[in-house]
Scaffold this active site. Sequence first.
Site, PDB file in Angstrom:
ATOM      1  N   LYS A  31       0.799  -1.110  -0.019  1.00  0.00           N
ATOM      2  CA  LYS A  31       0.002   0.089   0.249  1.00  0.00           C
ATOM      3  C   LYS A  31       0.932   1.064  -0.098  1.00  0.00           C
ATOM      4  O   LYS A  31       2.119   1.049   0.268  1.00  0.00           O
ATOM      5  CB  LYS A  31      -1.031  -0.049   1.184  1.00  0.00           C
TER       6      LYS A  31
HETATM    7  C1  PLP Z   1     -10.213  -2.515  -1.925  1.00  0.00           C
HETATM    8  C2  PLP Z   1      -9.562  -3.190  -0.548  1.00  0.00           C
HETATM    9  N1  PLP Z   1     -10.214  -3.600   0.407  1.00  0.00           N
HETATM   10  C3  PLP Z   1      -9.669  -4.185   1.451  1.00  0.00           C
HETATM   11  C4  PLP Z   1      -8.571  -4.667   1.425  1.00  0.00           C
HETATM   12  C5  PLP Z   1      -7.909  -5.430   2.552  1.00  0.00           C
HETATM   13  O1  PLP Z   1      -6.696  -4.893   3.175  1.00  0.00           O
HETATM   14  P1  PLP Z   1      -5.828  -6.018   4.028  1.00  0.00           P
HETATM   15  O2  PLP Z   1      -5.151  -6.749   3.140  1.00  0.00           O
HETATM   16  O3  PLP Z   1      -4.916  -5.305   4.981  1.00  0.00           O
HETATM   17  O4  PLP Z   1      -6.778  -6.732   5.098  1.00  0.00           O
HETATM   18  C6  PLP Z   1      -7.555  -4.302   0.407  1.00  0.00           C
HETATM   19  C7  PLP Z   1      -6.178  -5.016   0.393  1.00  0.00           C
HETATM   20  O5  PLP Z   1      -5.478  -4.935  -0.728  1.00  0.00           O
HETATM   21  C8  PLP Z   1      -8.424  -3.885  -0.951  1.00  0.00           C
HETATM   22  O6  PLP Z   1      -7.475  -3.581  -2.065  1.00  0.00           O
END
Ligand code: PLP
Length: 408
Positions: A223
Amino acid sequence: MLKPVELDLSELGELAQVIPGPEPKLELSLSPIPQFGAERPRIIPVCEPSLTGNELKYVTDCIESNWISSAGHYIQAFERAFAAACQVRYGISCCSGTIALHLALAVLGLQPGDEVIIPTFTMIATAYAVTYTGARPVLVDSERETWNMDLDQVEARITPRTRAIIPVHTYGHPVDMDRLNALAERHGLWVIEDAAEAHGALYKGRPTGSLGDAAAFSFYANKIITTGEGGMLVTDNEELARLAWTLRDHAFSSERHFWHKFIGYSYRMTNLQAAVGLAQVEQMANFVAARRANAAYYTELLKDIPGLVTPPQAEWATSVYWMYGILVQDEFGLTRDELRRRLAQRGIETRTFFIPMHLQPIYYEMFKGERYPVAEDFCRRGLYLPSASSLTRQEIERVVDTLRDVRR
Ligand SMILES: Cc1ncc(COP(=O)(O)O)c(C=O)c1O
């Protein structure tokens, strides 16, 4: 024991062609590429973190001071700094972006029988967070112009059971939030931004994270800023924030310890992660500027290659191009999967776009028969190119030169 949900691609009929092929093997078999001299060029990853600020100093401080759990002072410092960057009052750090989304929905008290509207074209976590509460995700297609959820379809999917809408700022491009919020207000619905990919993006000059009732961010290593793993819920709503802090930490009661009035969660972030996060927030403006400059350079270099659609840019949006996505049209002459394979052979990593929720084995029965042609087309044609903040202009040139080369 739990069994996986299998989906035979033949069951999808003509839709099977939408599903990406197997991941190509990443190698540098055809190097050295002459214009890069005798030196073997490195594999360019699709993304990588930049840990070049105060990360080591702050983490060392955690270790030296013995504060490594969620009780250390970097937690509050990171929450405040990130909330301030989003121009809201409260930040509730937690273990991941998925968990930030779940925490938001748990605070709203969502239950089985409730419905939450989400785009089908998203990462699986958006749907998971809804599923964890027992509520049902309700899908809408994407807009061709923005790659975000189709706001025309949202209203049509609202029922008496709808409780919330989760707009996803896809790849860092903000949703038209004034329009969405007006719609939500008319129907008395909560709006939780899924801003996992959109740190620092602006909508009409206002940062993502400040545009709904609350917003969830991810700090996974790919990210725009990272804590390794981690997430944060941000909001201006004090009641929502207080409840989220409570639920995040086992719902310990303020009256007496080991006294619980809610089902709580063990969703805390550690001081070590927050130390990295604080150092990353300090550099966020630079990362965002780098992503924007890289995206502008890609777009300039790619513009005369026929058959490639470059990322959207709505007039209200200042995107952060978390990932620089392209759509490979028939006119390009290679399929998306063939292009990926050839780039991978030359040491350039890419990633396919999301596979829509209605085509996921785990959700297939739930959405059987529903069709979302724009999302399906994105899934079939989309890929993102290397997009790290640390990408150099030479690397972008190498990606684009290779892309031209493999087309011949
Ligand atoms: C649109 C979206 N929502 C939620 C997430 C979830 O984040 P995490 O991987 O930190 O749980 C991601 C992760 O890439 C994402 O791209």
